[in-house]
Design an enzyme around this catalytic site. Structure first.
Site, PDB file in Angstrom:
ATOM      1  N   PHE A 143      -0.740  -0.368  12.880  1.00  8.52           N
ATOM      2  CA  PHE A 143      -1.683   0.068  11.848  1.00  8.52           C
ATOM      3  C   PHE A 143      -2.081  -1.054  10.883  1.00  8.52           C
ATOM      4  O   PHE A 143      -3.277  -1.280  10.650  1.00  8.52           O
ATOM      5  CB  PHE A 143      -1.086   1.243  11.060  1.00  8.52           C
ATOM      6  CG  PHE A 143      -1.961   1.732   9.937  1.00  8.52           C
ATOM      7  CD1 PHE A 143      -3.066   2.519  10.188  1.00  8.52           C
ATOM      8  CD2 PHE A 143      -1.673   1.388   8.614  1.00  8.52           C
ATOM      9  CE1 PHE A 143      -3.878   2.967   9.142  1.00  8.52           C
ATOM     10  CE2 PHE A 143      -2.476   1.832   7.570  1.00  8.52           C
ATOM     11  CZ  PHE A 143      -3.584   2.618   7.839  1.00  8.52           C
ATOM     12  N   ASN A 144      -1.128  -1.744  10.265  1.00  9.82           N
ATOM     13  CA  ASN A 144      -1.464  -2.725   9.229  1.00  9.82           C
ATOM     14  C   ASN A 144      -2.393  -3.824   9.742  1.00  9.82           C
ATOM     15  O   ASN A 144      -3.306  -4.253   9.041  1.00  9.82           O
ATOM     16  CB  ASN A 144      -0.198  -3.371   8.658  1.00  9.82           C
ATOM     17  CG  ASN A 144       0.536  -2.471   7.698  1.00  9.82           C
ATOM     18  OD1 ASN A 144       0.001  -1.487   7.208  1.00  9.82           O
ATOM     19  ND2 ASN A 144       1.785  -2.811   7.418  1.00  9.82           N
TER      20      ASN A 144
ATOM     21  N   ASP B  71       0.845  -1.201   0.000  1.00 11.14           N
ATOM     22  CA  ASP B  71       0.000   0.000   0.000  1.00 11.14           C
ATOM     23  C   ASP B  71       0.879   1.250   0.000  1.00 11.14           C
ATOM     24  O   ASP B  71       0.809   2.072   0.906  1.00 11.14           O
ATOM     25  CB  ASP B  71      -0.960  -0.003   1.209  1.00 11.14           C
ATOM     26  CG  ASP B  71      -0.233  -0.046   2.548  1.00 11.14           C
ATOM     27  OD1 ASP B  71       0.968  -0.419   2.583  1.00 11.14           O
ATOM     28  OD2 ASP B  71      -0.845   0.307   3.578  1.00 11.14           O
TER      29      ASP B  71
ATOM     30  N   ASP C 111       8.629  -1.341   6.271  1.00 11.36           N
ATOM     31  CA  ASP C 111       8.356  -2.335   5.240  1.00 11.36           C
ATOM     32  C   ASP C 111       9.619  -2.868   4.580  1.00 11.36           C
ATOM     33  O   ASP C 111       9.653  -4.016   4.123  1.00 11.36           O
ATOM     34  CB  ASP C 111       7.435  -1.732   4.176  1.00 11.36           C
ATOM     35  CG  ASP C 111       6.078  -1.352   4.732  1.00 11.36           C
ATOM     36  OD1 ASP C 111       5.704  -1.881   5.801  1.00 11.36           O
ATOM     37  OD2 ASP C 111       5.391  -0.527   4.114  1.00 11.36           O
TER      38      ASP C 111
ATOM     39  N   ASN D  12      -2.429   2.619   3.677  1.00 12.58           N
ATOM     40  CA  ASN D  12      -1.892   3.956   3.938  1.00 12.58           C
ATOM     41  C   ASN D  12      -2.757   5.033   3.294  1.00 12.58           C
ATOM     42  O   ASN D  12      -2.916   6.131   3.827  1.00 12.58           O
ATOM     43  CB  ASN D  12      -0.463   4.059   3.418  1.00 12.58           C
ATOM     44  CG  ASN D  12       0.520   3.283   4.269  1.00 12.58           C
ATOM     45  OD1 ASN D  12       0.352   3.176   5.480  1.00 12.58           O
ATOM     46  ND2 ASN D  12       1.543   2.732   3.640  1.00 12.58           N
TER      47      ASN D  12
ATOM     48  N   THR E 223       3.226  -5.829   2.912  1.00 12.37           N
ATOM     49  CA  THR E 223       3.635  -4.648   3.674  1.00 12.37           C
ATOM     50  C   THR E 223       2.475  -3.694   3.936  1.00 12.37           C
ATOM     51  O   THR E 223       2.678  -2.535   4.285  1.00 12.37           O
ATOM     52  CB  THR E 223       4.781  -3.905   2.958  1.00 12.37           C
ATOM     53  OG1 THR E 223       4.364  -3.563   1.627  1.00 12.37           O
ATOM     54  CG2 THR E 223       6.025  -4.781   2.883  1.00 12.37           C
TER      55      THR E 223
ATOM     56  N   ASP F  83       6.957   1.298   1.896  1.00 14.00           N
ATOM     57  CA  ASP F  83       6.658   0.321   0.840  1.00 14.00           C
ATOM     58  C   ASP F  83       7.479   0.635  -0.417  1.00 14.00           C
ATOM     59  O   ASP F  83       7.989  -0.269  -1.079  1.00 14.00           O
ATOM     60  CB  ASP F  83       5.180   0.361   0.434  1.00 14.00           C
ATOM     61  CG  ASP F  83       4.209   0.155   1.561  1.00 14.00           C
ATOM     62  OD1 ASP F  83       3.613  -0.923   1.657  1.00 14.00           O
ATOM     63  OD2 ASP F  83       4.017   1.109   2.340  1.00 14.00           O
TER      64      ASP F  83
END
Length: 313
Positions: free
Chosen positions: A166-167, A10, A241, A40, A126, A15
């Site tokens: 977050f992810n 993302d 990432d 993101n 990621t 990333d």
């Protein structure tokens, strides 16, 4: 020996750096597809960013497929305060990239690439794990041809809530599905990625590399450093990432612990929390390699060497 990888991402500053490190011409990693997911920023913005990064890298040979625009159950949530309104603020990127995405949905791309590969495929994730969970739900047999899933996500503490990274928080249901799939998962959470900060000293080193890619990475790191200073009072942007790719390139950089990881999906207070059983308290079957330490100096040397390799194109 080359390793086939699918990069599910993302982009996102870190990333973008992961893509650059994986996609250097001399890399032993063979990117057979890039798939994008909402995280993101919106999946449309993240896809645009992936296309632009590959264009800058000169990798117009890599297929990009657009994936899930929202999590499995929740509404979409974005990290604009960290990555900006474009998801890749800082560098001056074209609004319309030269490279175009495929017409195949990312979930179907993952299924096709994994199913038809003559060797097992490594998935590098990621962003939120929505696409991968959807692919496993649609075609459960793909797990037999996945060597491992190497993810950036989670940790024993949070950065989006007090306990959740977050992810994983964006789509905990997808993460739960992936961690219960039986596939070996290599996990690079905040415990290790916060050890890898692109400080002024590191950025200065990269400024000495005379090529377009290095200059682009410097712009990414300078923006990322500024938002991490503002929101987390950190002295550099963690290249979260990128740790996934650096591990695949040089595993000895990282200290890993084989453990049990479960994902919390029920509690309002701890939704998206990664339960990492480092002390084997539950005695449940282990399902993941969890990164706990990294050789920071050698890691930055490796990043610098890869960026310098773009001089030779």
């Amino acid at each position: 020996m080359t390793k086939k990888i699918i990069m599910d991402c993302d982009p996102g500053h870190d990333d973008a750096i992961a893509l650059i490190l994986a996609g250097a011409k001399q890399s032993p990693l063979d990117i057979i597809a890039v798939t994008t997911v909402a995280g993101n920023q919106s999946v449309e913005k993240n896809t645009n960013n992936a296309l632009n990064v590959l264009d800058i890298m000169g990798r117009l040979d890599i297929e990009v497929s657009v994936g899930a625009s929202r999590p499995l159950i929740k509404d979409a949530s974005f990290a604009s305060e960290i990555h900006g309104e474009t998801g890749l603020d800082g560098p001056n990127l074209p609004k319309v990239p030269a490279l175009k995405p495929t017409t195949m949905h990312a979930v179907d791309t993952i299924i096709e690439k994994v199913s038809h590969s003559d060797t097992k495929v490594t998935i590098v994730a990621t962003g939120p794990l929505t696409n991968i969970a959807m692919a496993m739900n649609k075609e459960p047999n793909i797990v037999q041809n996945i060597e491992s899933i190497t993810i950036m996500g989670g940790g024993t503490f949070g950065n989006w809530t007090p306990t959740a990274e977050f992810n994983i928080w964006v789509d905990a249901e997808a993460a739960k599905r992936v961690f219960e799939s039986g596939v070996m998962i290599n996990v690079f959470g905040l415990d290790v990625t916060h050890q890898v900060l692109a400080t002024d000293e590191i950025i200065s080193r990269f400024k000495g590399i005379d090529n377009e890619i290095a200059r682009f990475v410097v712009e990414l790191l300078e923006f990322f450093k500024s938002t991490y200073k503002t929101h987390f009072n950190m002295d550099g942007g963690p290249i979260h990432d990128a740790c996934t790719i650096l591990y695949l390139l040089q595993p000895e950089l990282f200290t890993m612990q084989y453990t049990r990881i479960d994902i919390e999906c029920q509690s309002d207070l701890t939704y998206g929390t990664m339960s990492v059983d480092l002390n084997d308290i539950t005695q449940k079957e282990k399902n993941a390699n969890f990164a706990i330490a990294v050789d920071v100096n050698d890691l930055w040397d490796l990043v610098e060497n890869i960026l310098q390799s773009y001089n030779k194109l």
